[in-house]
Design a protein around this motif. Structure first.
Motif, mmCIF file in Angstrom:
data_model
loop_
_atom_site.group_PDB
_atom_site.id
_atom_site.type_symbol
_atom_site.label_atom_id
_atom_site.label_comp_id
_atom_site.label_asym_id
_atom_site.label_seq_id
_atom_site.Cartn_x
_atom_site.Cartn_y
_atom_site.Cartn_z
ATOM 1 N N PRO A 309 0.821 -1.227 0.000
ATOM 2 C CA PRO A 309 0.000 0.000 0.000
ATOM 3 C C PRO A 309 0.857 1.280 0.000
ATOM 4 N N GLU A 310 1.977 1.231 0.733
ATOM 5 C CA GLU A 310 2.829 2.424 0.772
ATOM 6 C C GLU A 310 3.416 2.729 -0.606
ATOM 7 N N LEU A 311 3.942 1.709 -1.287
ATOM 8 C CA LEU A 311 4.526 1.925 -2.607
ATOM 9 C C LEU A 311 3.460 2.357 -3.611
ATOM 10 N N GLN A 312 2.288 1.750 -3.487
ATOM 11 C CA GLN A 312 1.206 2.125 -4.398
ATOM 12 C C GLN A 312 0.820 3.587 -4.187
ATOM 13 N N ALA A 313 0.790 4.044 -2.922
ATOM 14 C CA ALA A 313 0.471 5.456 -2.647
ATOM 15 C C ALA A 313 1.547 6.374 -3.208
ATOM 16 N N LEU A 314 2.837 5.968 -3.087
ATOM 17 C CA LEU A 314 3.932 6.774 -3.640
ATOM 18 C C LEU A 314 3.773 6.927 -5.152
ATOM 19 N N LEU A 315 3.483 5.799 -5.800
ATOM 20 C CA LEU A 315 3.424 5.830 -7.264
ATOM 21 C C LEU A 315 2.179 6.534 -7.776
ATOM 22 N N MET A 316 1.026 6.226 -7.204
ATOM 23 C CA MET A 316 -0.234 6.714 -7.772
ATOM 24 C C MET A 316 -0.594 8.112 -7.287
ATOM 25 N N ASN A 317 -0.195 8.469 -6.036
ATOM 26 C CA ASN A 317 -0.599 9.776 -5.487
ATOM 27 C C ASN A 317 0.495 10.841 -5.652
ATOM 28 N N GLN A 318 1.764 10.454 -5.343
ATOM 29 C CA GLN A 318 2.844 11.447 -5.420
ATOM 30 C C GLN A 318 3.432 11.556 -6.819
ATOM 31 N N LEU A 319 3.711 10.429 -7.436
ATOM 32 C CA LEU A 319 4.345 10.465 -8.750
ATOM 33 C C LEU A 319 3.319 10.635 -9.863
ATOM 34 N N THR A 320 2.284 9.859 -9.862
ATOM 35 C CA THR A 320 1.186 9.825 -10.851
ATOM 36 C C THR A 320 1.697 9.398 -12.235
ATOM 37 N N VAL A 321 0.776 8.865 -13.026
ATOM 38 C CA VAL A 321 1.129 8.383 -14.359
ATOM 39 C C VAL A 321 1.616 9.538 -15.229
ATOM 40 N N LYS A 322 0.890 10.656 -15.159
ATOM 41 C CA LYS A 322 1.275 11.824 -15.962
ATOM 42 C C LYS A 322 2.629 12.372 -15.516
ATOM 43 N N GLY A 323 2.839 12.424 -14.185
ATOM 44 C CA GLY A 323 4.105 12.931 -13.667
ATOM 45 C C GLY A 323 5.271 12.055 -14.065
ATOM 46 N N LEU A 324 5.044 10.710 -14.080
ATOM 47 C CA LEU A 324 6.095 9.787 -14.494
ATOM 48 C C LEU A 324 6.479 10.021 -15.948
ATOM 49 N N LYS A 325 5.469 10.237 -16.774
ATOM 50 C CA LYS A 325 5.728 10.461 -18.197
ATOM 51 C C LYS A 325 6.546 11.739 -18.400
ATOM 52 N N MET A 326 6.147 12.804 -17.711
ATOM 53 C CA MET A 326 6.868 14.079 -17.825
ATOM 54 C C MET A 326 8.296 13.953 -17.293
ATOM 55 N N LEU A 327 8.471 13.204 -16.176
ATOM 56 C CA LEU A 327 9.795 13.019 -15.600
ATOM 57 C C LEU A 327 10.699 12.271 -16.573
ATOM 58 N N GLY A 328 10.160 11.256 -17.210
ATOM 59 C CA GLY A 328 10.938 10.500 -18.181
ATOM 60 C C GLY A 328 11.368 11.342 -19.361
ATOM 61 N N GLN A 329 10.442 12.166 -19.873
ATOM 62 C CA GLN A 329 10.774 13.045 -20.996
ATOM 63 C C GLN A 329 11.831 14.073 -20.599
ATOM 64 N N SER A 330 11.696 14.626 -19.386
ATOM 65 C CA SER A 330 12.648 15.635 -18.921
ATOM 66 C C SER A 330 14.048 15.045 -18.778
ATOM 67 N N ILE A 331 14.161 13.862 -18.183
ATOM 68 C CA ILE A 331 15.467 13.226 -18.011
ATOM 69 C C ILE A 331 16.092 12.925 -19.367
ATOM 70 N N ASP A 332 15.275 12.395 -20.292
ATOM 71 C CA ASP A 332 15.790 12.071 -21.621
ATOM 72 C C ASP A 332 16.291 13.319 -22.345
#
Length: 806
Positions: A309-332
């Motif tokens: 539950p803790e990891l799921q909250a980190l990924l879905m609430n703090q990072l979010t799918v959209k945030g992950l996508k933007m983070l990946g594009q920014s790093i690249d």
């Protein structure tokens, strides 16, 4: 009919502290008390551009000097202790360098055009362009610092170097501070042993001597003015070698600047967003209640497809799918930008640096020619090794970037699919396929990068170092948090096992624990040692040849602006002489003294000192056959004097009989007759000149019709340009200027002049009331409305027609 045609006049809102005519063009540079630099054209004194003070340069201009070709203007700044080189065409700062003390005077000279040195000059041509590709342009979108000149930018280095013939900027200041800069860029000499503050200086065009006027302050006496001649014979005897070395080291300095700016651009391309993954994982560890390791939680998600539950909250609430996508594009995007900068800028710049240093090493090995200038082969070899280490570290960074890009792409692709499944969204078929090899790759990445490090939390405030590129770009002395793993590298293993290669000087050291910034600093320190050693060696070779004590400065003149105060130096190229013109108003108010010294300190010149008597009838001539009348018309004292050419002195005089002290005269004093005196002065070097004035030969001098009374201006100072045949007079309040053409006479009659004078007076009153009238419509450093004598605006500062356009 008065002599000299007035061609411009202006009342300025801020007091002018320094003014200097351009040697080649009809331009005059002015510096005011606000730190603003102004460039005016002769015609009607139109302003061409202004350069306001800024945080990069400073607000206290302390001296001005033109490059002999008139294309670059140097000014020194007191509050930031810098010398700034400015493009006269565009009001752009081309280069700046720090100095130890605020410069109180500067002189920019060009080596004499001597046929014996022309061959050596032509041999000094740099051939690097035949072997090295042109460096790529720095990306201006990243950094304002990239606008400072570098080797790739619009031929500005060539513009700064100018002709192949050597030119030298001499900078002087307090505590005997004197430095010489070849082409205004590379320091070739730091002088020592000079006492007092430098008030004026001049390097002879044959490079044989440097004349300096200094002011020595003691606790129990008034400041004393001295003339010092320094023997710079090493510069003249090693002129071809000096020119080659200066041009080569100037290129090296430029390349160092290029690499610094490139590294700054890389740091700006590496954004703080790359730290977000590390910080979020640290926060996750601090907030979760379980003792499970983070990498175990991610590995469980990878292998079994479900998360706590803790990891799921980190990924879905703090990072979010959209945030992950933007983070990946920014790093690249960041990694790609840094990668391009390393390949195109750092590596190509380092190769050019190695080329130039190798040429300098070859010069240093020619000891007969270059050893007297201080070139040391061992120091240059150390610099070459340091550049090699920097190149290796840049290659190491490229490998880290390449590996990180592959790791992050695989990791983000897997995590993106896992988060889509958590949110029960549709997973595209092309993303849903993961081979066993892909799983092993992500698992290795998680186990290597997602392990918590308590020591790292103490140092950085985070437990993780998932992102490995930023540590190379941090300007810190600490070792790399995660140095590259060299265990499987066959070359490293081979070198360690080889007794002959392990400590071989042929291999560049790699510094595996250090950042790119650290290795860059090592390289800069090593190259600076090469650059600075000749300056120390040449400086030590300069010895004092003559020291003459002239006079003490009376307390009454303590508040007079120092720049315009006499003495004034002049370098006569034809006769190879230094001239010094000065006054001693407390001792003899109606005399101007001229001291002359050969530029060769080993020579002596007869009759080296003469006094010009200003108590001569206004319209008489010393060559007249009829004797001068017993009583003179007026007595004058000299307020300011400047050499107009080798045979003429331009002076501002004050009539002593004038009770209100307002009558001022601008005059040209011919020196031909006065300088051919026969009497010899016996100088007691233990005394000041003012203590032994009785024996100084006195010559009468008359200026005939070469004079003009100054109406409606309390003239105090003058700046002249004999080549352009112009003079600029500045009032005692430093706000009122008049410009004259010195080889033309006024053509209008008395009524027209009276009308003009009345009109000018009223115009000055209006200007005083509305000080905003200063904006002469400047845009981009070009004059837009300079309708001079019916002509349209000019597109360039070059004035091939000279003053005939007036």
């Amino acid at each position: 009919m008065p002599a000299f045609r007035q061609v411009g006049e202006k009342q300025l809102p801020n007091p002018i502290l320094y003014m200097a005519w351009c040697p080649k063009r009809d331009l005059i540079a002015l510096a005011n008390t606000t730190g603003e630099l102004l460039l005016h054209r002769l015609a009607n004194f139109h302003r061409v551009w202004s350069l306001p003070p800024n945080e990069n340069t400073g607000k206290e201009i302390t001296s001005l000097a033109w490059r002999p070709d008139g294309k670059v203007l140097a000014f020194s700044v007191g509050d930031t202790k810098q010398v700034v080189l400015c493009d006269a065409e565009k009001a752009e700062i081309l280069h700046l360098f720090p100095v130890e003390y605020p410069a109180s005077c500067m002189h920019w000279m060009e080596v004499q055009d001597d046929s014996s040195t022309l061959t050596s000059f032509s041999e000094s041509e740099d051939e690097s362009s035949r072997f090295l590709p042109k460096l790529p342009t720095l990306p201006k979108s990243y950094s304002t610092t990239s606008k400072i000149f570098s080797e790739e930018k619009s031929e500005e280095v060539t513009n700064l170097l100018g002709e192949v013939r050597l030119n030298i900027l001499v900078v002087g200041g307090p505590s005997g501070f004197v430095e010489l800069y070849a082409y205004g860029l590379y320091k070739i000499a730091t002088l020592s042993g000079i006492l007092g503050t430098c008030r004026s200086l001049g390097l002879s065009s044959d490079l044989k001597s440097l004349s300096v006027i200094t002011e020595i302050r003691s606790t129990d006496d008034n400041p004393e003015i001295r003339y010092i001649q320094l023997d710079t014979g090493l510069l003249s005897s090693c002129l071809p070698e000096l020119t080659k070395m200066a041009r080569k080291f100037t290129h090296i300095s430029t390349l160092l600047q290029y690499l610094r700016v490139s590294l700054t651009c890389m740091c700006e391309a590496w954004e703080e967003i790359l730290m977000q993954m590390d910080l979020r994982l640290t926060k996750f560890v601090q907030e979760k209640n379980t003792s499970t390791q983070v990498q175990d939680e991610f590995l469980e998600l990878l292998l079994w497809g479900h998360a706590s539950p803790e990891l799921q909250a980190l990924l879905m609430n703090q990072l979010t799918v959209k945030g992950l996508k933007m983070l990946g594009q920014s790093i690249d995007s960041s990694y790609s930008s840094i990668q391009k900068l390393v390949i195109s800028h750092l590596q190509s710049g380092s190769e050019a640096l190695l080329y130039h240093l190798s040429e300098v090493k070859g010069m240093a090995l020619w000891k007969q020619k270059f050893q007297p200038l201080g070139l040391d082969p061992s120091d240059i070899e150390d610099a070459i090794v340091a550049v090699g280490s920097f190149t290796l570290k840049a290659s190491e960074l490229l490998q880290v970037i390449d590996k990180s890009m592959k790791n992050f792409k695989a990791f983000f692709r897997w995590l993106y699919v896992a988060m889509l499944r958590m949110s029960e969204d549709h997973v595209p078929p092309e993303l849903n396929k993961m081979t066993q090899k892909d799983l092993a790759f992500v698992a290795d990445f998680l186990s290597e990068h997602f392990s918590a490090n308590e020591e790292l939390f103490d140092r950085k405030g985070k437990y993780f170092n998932v992102e490995r590129v930023g540590q190379y770009l941090k300007d810190e002395d600490e070792d790399l948090v995660s140095p590259p793993n060299m265990d499987g590298n066959q070359w490293v293993t081979f070198v360690k096992q080889s007794t002959h290669l392990k400590d071989s000087p042929l291999l560049f050291p790699t510094y595996p624990q250090k950042s790119l910034h650290f290795v860059k600093r090592l390289m800069e320190a090593s190259i600076d040692l090469c650059l600075q050693k000749p300056a120390a060696v040449i400086g030590d070779s300069v010895k004092q040849a003559v020291c003459l004590r002239l006079y003490t400065v009376p307390e009454s003149s303590e508040n007079t602006p120092r720049l315009f105060e006499l003495p004034s130096l002049w370098n006569d190229k034809k006769a190879a002489m230094h001239y010094v013109v000065f006054c001693m108003p407390e001792i003899s108010p109606s005399k101007i003294y001229i001291l002359r010294r050969p530029t060769d300190p080993n020579r002596s010149v007869p009759n080296g000192l003469v006094a010009l008597n200003l108590n001569t009838p206004l319209n008489s001539s010393i060559d007249d056959e009829t004797p001068a009348p017993a009583s003179v018309d007026y007595s004058y004292s000299c307020l300011d004097a400047r050499f107009y050419d080798d045979e003429t002195l331009t002076v501002v005089l004050r009539r002593l009989e004038d009770d209100e002290n307002k009558m001022r005269v601008l005059a040209q004093l011919p020196l031909n007759s006065a300088m051919s005196w026969d009497e010899e002065f016996s100088w007691d070097l233990s005394l000041r000149l003012e203590q032994q004035t009785e024996g100084i030969p006195v010559q009468g001098v008359a200026w005939g019709n070469q004079s003009r009374e100054m109406d409606n201006i309390s003239a105090q100072f003058v700046a002249v340009n004999g080549i352009r045949k112009v003079a600029c007079v500045l009032s005692a309040n430093l706000r009122h200027v008049r410009v004259f053409e010195m080889d033309a006479e006024e053509e209008e009659d008395e009524e027209e002049r009276a009308d003009e004078s009345q009109e000018m007076s009223s115009d000055q009153d209006r200007i005083e009331d509305t000080k905003t009238n200063e904006s002469d419509a400047v845009e981009g450093g070009r004059v837009e409305d300079a309708q001079v004598s019916g002509q349209g605006p000019r597109d360039s500062l070059d004035d091939t027609a000279g003053s005939d356009t007036l």
